[in-house]
Design an enzyme around this catalytic site. Structure first.
Site, PDB file in Angstrom:
ATOM      1  N   GLN A  70       7.778  -4.402  -1.701  1.00 54.80           N
ATOM      2  CA  GLN A  70       6.723  -5.364  -2.032  1.00 54.80           C
ATOM      3  C   GLN A  70       5.720  -4.695  -2.955  1.00 54.80           C
ATOM      4  O   GLN A  70       4.950  -3.839  -2.518  1.00 54.80           O
ATOM      5  CB  GLN A  70       6.059  -5.798  -0.718  1.00 54.80           C
ATOM      6  CG  GLN A  70       4.973  -6.828  -0.841  1.00 54.80           C
ATOM      7  CD  GLN A  70       4.269  -7.032   0.498  1.00 54.80           C
ATOM      8  OE1 GLN A  70       4.353  -6.186   1.388  1.00 54.80           O
ATOM      9  NE2 GLN A  70       3.572  -8.132   0.653  1.00 54.80           N
TER      10      GLN A  70
ATOM     11  N   SER B 204       0.001  -4.339  -3.596  1.00 55.58           N
ATOM     12  CA  SER B 204      -1.269  -3.600  -3.591  1.00 55.58           C
ATOM     13  C   SER B 204      -1.364  -2.656  -4.783  1.00 55.58           C
ATOM     14  O   SER B 204      -0.366  -2.088  -5.226  1.00 55.58           O
ATOM     15  CB  SER B 204      -1.398  -2.773  -2.313  1.00 55.58           C
ATOM     16  OG  SER B 204      -1.282  -3.588  -1.192  1.00 55.58           O
TER      17      SER B 204
ATOM     18  N   SER C 140       5.890   0.274   0.615  1.00 56.50           N
ATOM     19  CA  SER C 140       6.794   0.687   1.695  1.00 56.50           C
ATOM     20  C   SER C 140       8.240   0.556   1.245  1.00 56.50           C
ATOM     21  O   SER C 140       8.634  -0.475   0.675  1.00 56.50           O
ATOM     22  CB  SER C 140       6.599  -0.187   2.932  1.00 56.50           C
ATOM     23  OG  SER C 140       5.266  -0.156   3.344  1.00 56.50           O
TER      24      SER C 140
ATOM     25  N   GLU D  44       4.763 -12.450   6.119  1.00 63.18           N
ATOM     26  CA  GLU D  44       4.486 -11.079   6.572  1.00 63.18           C
ATOM     27  C   GLU D  44       3.667 -11.112   7.867  1.00 63.18           C
ATOM     28  O   GLU D  44       4.006 -10.459   8.845  1.00 63.18           O
ATOM     29  CB  GLU D  44       3.723 -10.324   5.479  1.00 63.18           C
ATOM     30  CG  GLU D  44       3.478  -8.860   5.832  1.00 63.18           C
ATOM     31  CD  GLU D  44       2.966  -8.042   4.647  1.00 63.18           C
ATOM     32  OE1 GLU D  44       2.444  -8.628   3.690  1.00 63.18           O
ATOM     33  OE2 GLU D  44       3.090  -6.812   4.702  1.00 63.18           O
TER      34      GLU D  44
HETATM   35  C1  LIG Z   1       1.546   1.488   6.563  1.00 63.00           C
HETATM   36  C2  LIG Z   1       1.194   0.632   5.388  1.00 63.00           C
HETATM   37  C3  LIG Z   1       2.190   0.024   4.652  1.00 63.00           C
HETATM   38  C4  LIG Z   1       1.873  -0.770   3.542  1.00 63.00           C
HETATM   39  N1  LIG Z   1       2.890  -1.331   2.817  1.00 63.00           N
HETATM   40  C5  LIG Z   1       2.601  -2.041   1.699  1.00 63.00           C
HETATM   41  C6  LIG Z   1       3.649  -2.547   0.867  1.00 63.00           C
HETATM   42  O1  LIG Z   1       4.835  -2.368   1.139  1.00 63.00           O
HETATM   43  N2  LIG Z   1       3.325  -3.217  -0.253  1.00 63.00           N
HETATM   44  C7  LIG Z   1       2.025  -3.440  -0.607  1.00 63.00           C
HETATM   45  O2  LIG Z   1       1.817  -4.093  -1.636  1.00 63.00           O
HETATM   46  N3  LIG Z   1       1.000  -2.975   0.147  1.00 63.00           N
HETATM   47  C8  LIG Z   1       1.258  -2.265   1.287  1.00 63.00           C
HETATM   48  N4  LIG Z   1       0.240  -1.769   2.061  1.00 63.00           N
HETATM   49  C9  LIG Z   1      -1.119  -1.923   1.578  1.00 63.00           C
HETATM   50  C10 LIG Z   1      -1.992  -2.880   2.393  1.00 63.00           C
HETATM   51  O3  LIG Z   1      -1.631  -4.207   2.184  1.00 63.00           O
HETATM   52  C11 LIG Z   1      -3.441  -2.604   1.976  1.00 63.00           C
HETATM   53  O4  LIG Z   1      -3.742  -1.292   2.397  1.00 63.00           O
HETATM   54  C12 LIG Z   1      -4.396  -3.593   2.592  1.00 63.00           C
HETATM   55  O5  LIG Z   1      -4.262  -4.846   2.009  1.00 63.00           O
HETATM   56  C13 LIG Z   1      -5.862  -3.125   2.471  1.00 63.00           C
HETATM   57  O6  LIG Z   1      -6.159  -2.828   1.140  1.00 63.00           O
HETATM   58  P1  LIG Z   1      -6.863  -1.446   0.754  1.00 63.00           P
HETATM   59  O7  LIG Z   1      -6.080  -0.347   1.355  1.00 63.00           O
HETATM   60  O8  LIG Z   1      -7.036  -1.445  -0.738  1.00 63.00           O
HETATM   61  O9  LIG Z   1      -8.282  -1.469   1.471  1.00 63.00           O
HETATM   62  P2  LIG Z   1      -9.592  -2.205   0.949  1.00 63.00           P
HETATM   63  O10 LIG Z   1      -9.249  -3.588   0.514  1.00 63.00           O
HETATM   64  O11 LIG Z   1     -10.280  -1.337  -0.041  1.00 63.00           O
HETATM   65  O12 LIG Z   1     -10.429  -2.305   2.291  1.00 63.00           O
HETATM   66  C14 LIG Z   1     -11.224  -1.231   2.797  1.00 63.00           C
HETATM   67  C15 LIG Z   1     -11.979  -1.721   4.030  1.00 63.00           C
HETATM   68  O13 LIG Z   1     -12.883  -2.781   3.654  1.00 63.00           O
HETATM   69  C16 LIG Z   1     -12.645  -3.951   4.440  1.00 63.00           C
HETATM   70  N5  LIG Z   1     -12.827  -5.144   3.606  1.00 63.00           N
HETATM   71  C17 LIG Z   1     -12.355  -5.337   2.345  1.00 63.00           C
HETATM   72  N6  LIG Z   1     -12.693  -6.568   1.898  1.00 63.00           N
HETATM   73  C18 LIG Z   1     -13.378  -7.172   2.907  1.00 63.00           C
HETATM   74  C19 LIG Z   1     -13.968  -8.452   3.066  1.00 63.00           C
HETATM   75  N7  LIG Z   1     -13.949  -9.363   2.090  1.00 63.00           N
HETATM   76  N8  LIG Z   1     -14.588  -8.735   4.247  1.00 63.00           N
HETATM   77  C20 LIG Z   1     -14.635  -7.820   5.255  1.00 63.00           C
HETATM   78  N9  LIG Z   1     -14.079  -6.566   5.159  1.00 63.00           N
HETATM   79  C21 LIG Z   1     -13.468  -6.268   4.006  1.00 63.00           C
HETATM   80  C22 LIG Z   1     -11.195  -3.832   4.879  1.00 63.00           C
HETATM   81  O14 LIG Z   1     -10.957  -4.586   6.067  1.00 63.00           O
HETATM   82  C23 LIG Z   1     -11.060  -2.319   5.111  1.00 63.00           C
HETATM   83  O15 LIG Z   1     -11.558  -1.985   6.390  1.00 63.00           O
HETATM   84  C24 LIG Z   1       0.519  -0.976   3.174  1.00 63.00           C
HETATM   85  C25 LIG Z   1      -0.500  -0.367   3.926  1.00 63.00           C
HETATM   86  C26 LIG Z   1      -0.174   0.427   5.027  1.00 63.00           C
HETATM   87  C27 LIG Z   1      -1.286   1.057   5.795  1.00 63.00           C
END
Ligand SMILES: Cc1cc2nc3c(=O)[nH]c(=O)nc-3n(C[C@H](O)[C@H](O)[C@H](O)COP(=O)(O)OP(=O)(O)OC[C@H]3O[C@@H](n4cnc5c(N)ncnc54)[C@H](O)[C@@H]3O)c2cc1C
Length: 429
Positions: free
Chosen positions: A106, A109, A141, A224
């Site tokens: 996928q 991100s 992933s 998902e």
């Molecule tokens: C084990 C694992 C597997 C993954 N696999 C995939 C994959 O296969 N493909 C893929 O595309 N992505 C994948 N991801 C990514 C995942 O979807 C993102 O990490 C997730 O969407 C959060 O985005 P970020 O890490 O950029 O955090 P951010 O968006 O930067 O968030 C940081 C913090 O701020 C909070 N926050 C952000 N916006 C808001 C809001 N509007 N209101 C309140 N709180 C908020 C969040 O809850 C979090 O606590 C994976 C992540 C993990 C941990």
């Protein structure tokens, strides 16, 4: 449902043979509609409900046969393409998924677009019947063993950010794709960063309409959440990996059945059977005498029972054409709560031994010998992995925002970015 299970049992009696190659077995299973029975019939499924599909997967396991190919292809790409794709795309992609020939990842991100996914900056620029893709994805992933990716990329920067995105299938085996594994604290490299430099895809591979990729991506995200909330669907249960890279297709199917661990493999899949495992562990260490441990074991059991009953409630409502709004979001939040509870409870039960962890099978053998406790490594594995599920598929905070805005009708977060062209929005570097 009883008819379907009878039909499946008869089919398994006739078709399962542990000496078949994985590829041969999955071809039989997939083309008979048993790999993804919740997909519609025109998409290699049987139109069953999610609950009934879970029962099908359980029946295959109880028979001692190799489960359907798991992974993000079956969990996400297949139902998304079945919903938005043309029949040609269903025949090109979904068929290969249900028979395990192609594995998917996928590509959603990005370094600056996670929770705010619509802020993504990867671009696809049209070049005749092809599209040239540049940008960076992260947390991908399974990217290192994927054949194809579900890519969302910006195809119109002058439209507001949700309206200029398109959704493509893209070949992961091309020179423009640089896939670099990221090692996690579990010791594994589940996910990757993916650099796309003049990578190519085609108009034929666009799922849904041009610039309508946000709606398609939301379908993927809904599947998902629903899949994760119900324990990872079948993605967690097959020990054999689909696709051309893992090398499992040419191996004997029966060998993977023998190697299966109860309750799924490592990572997220193991948590379904964790309640029972923690109870047994607490009995064996004597921690069961601690009333607060018993209380938390009961809390865990209660959360699992609520989840089971909610699923039954949804099933009954669906028969009447009704729904539980936000069901997937609530299920995913509940799953995150259970993961944290299992992490904390497990570490309390094993005490100081929780500071020891094994990263491979040789280390695990030494750990088992040192602690005399074969569950030790499973507890620490669960504890290290427990941070992941509350983040992937949309963080807990994002699930709550969705429930607030789309289910309870609360006002949206204030923002200026929904109508302004993406090109004019302020961006991080
Ligand atoms: C084990 C694992 C597997 C993954 N696999 C995939 C994959 O296969 N493909 C893929 O595309 N992505 C994948 N991801 C990514 C995942 O979807 C993102 O990490 C997730 O969407 C959060 O985005 P970020 O890490 O950029 O955090 P951010 O968006 O930067 O968030 C940081 C913090 O701020 C909070 N926050 C952000 N916006 C808001 C809001 N509007 N209101 C309140 N709180 C908020 C969040 O809850 C979090 O606590 C994976 C992540 C993990 C941990």
């Amino acid at each position: 449902m009883a008819d379907v299970i009878d039909e499946l049992q008869a089919w398994l009696d006739e078709n399962w043979d542990s000496d078949l190659l994985v590829a041969e077995w999955w071809e039989r299973l997939g083309l008979a509609g048993w790999s993804a029975p919740s997909l519609p019939e025109n998409a290699y499924g049987r139109g069953l409900s999610r609950n009934d599909a879970v029962r099908v997967a359980e029946t295959i396991g109880e028979h001692g046969a190799l489960p359907a190919p798991g992974g993000l292809g079956l969990l996400l790409a297949a139902p998304t393409i079945a919903t938005h794709g043309t029949q040609e795309q269903i025949d090109r992609y979904v068929r290969q998924i249900v028979i395990g020939q192609e594995a998917w990842c996928q590509l959603f991100s990005e370094p600056v677009a996670g929770s705010d996914l619509a802020g993504l900056q990867s671009r696809a620029v049209q070049d005749g019947d092809e599209w040239i893709v540049n940008g960076q994805k992260v947390w991908t992933s399974g990217g290192h063993y994927a054949d194809l990716g579900m890519l969302i990329a910006r195809t119109n920067s002058e439209a507001p950010k949700h309206q200029g995105i398109s959704y493509f299938a893209i070949d992961m085996h091309q020179p423009g794709m640089d896939i670099r594994p990221l090692k996690e604290m579990t010791g594994r490299a589940l996910f990757n960063e993916v650099f796309m430099t003049d990578a190519r895809t085609t108009t034929d591979a666009m799922i849904g309409d041009q610039n309508n990729g946000w709606a398609v991506a939301n379908t993927t995200l809904a599947f998902e959440r629903a899949g994760l909330g119900s324990g990872g669907g079948s993605a967690a249960t097959s020990a054999a990996l689909p696709g051309t890279v893992a090398g499992h297709l040419a191996q004997r199917a029966g060998d993977f059945v023998k190697n299966r661990r109860p309750g799924g493999g490592g990572g997220g899949g193991g948590f379904r059977g964790a309640g029972k495992m923690l109870r047994e562990l607490a009995k064996s260490t004597g921690a069961i005498d601690d009333p607060t441990v018993r209380q938390d074991l009961m809390r865990l059991h209660t959360l699992q029972e609520i989840g089971r009953m909610q699923t039954l409630r949804l099933k009954a409502l669906k028969v009447k054409g009704q729904d539980i709004p936000g069901f997937g979001n609530i299920g995913k939040l509940a799953m995150s709560d259970m993961m944290r509870l299992q992490r904390d409870l497990g570490l309390r039960i094993i005490g100081a031994a929780g500071m020891l962890h094994a990263y491979d099978s040789a280390g695990k053998a030494k750990l088992d010998e040192a602690t005399g406790q074969p569950f030790n490594a499973i507890v620490t594995e669960l504890a290290l992995f427990a941070q992941g599920p509350p983040i992937y598929g949309g963080t807990d905070q994002v699930q709550r925002n969705i429930i607030g805005e789309r289910v309870l009708g609360l006002p949206k977060e204030p923002g200026f970015d929904r109508a302004m062209p993406f090109s004019e929005l302020p961006k991080n570097a």
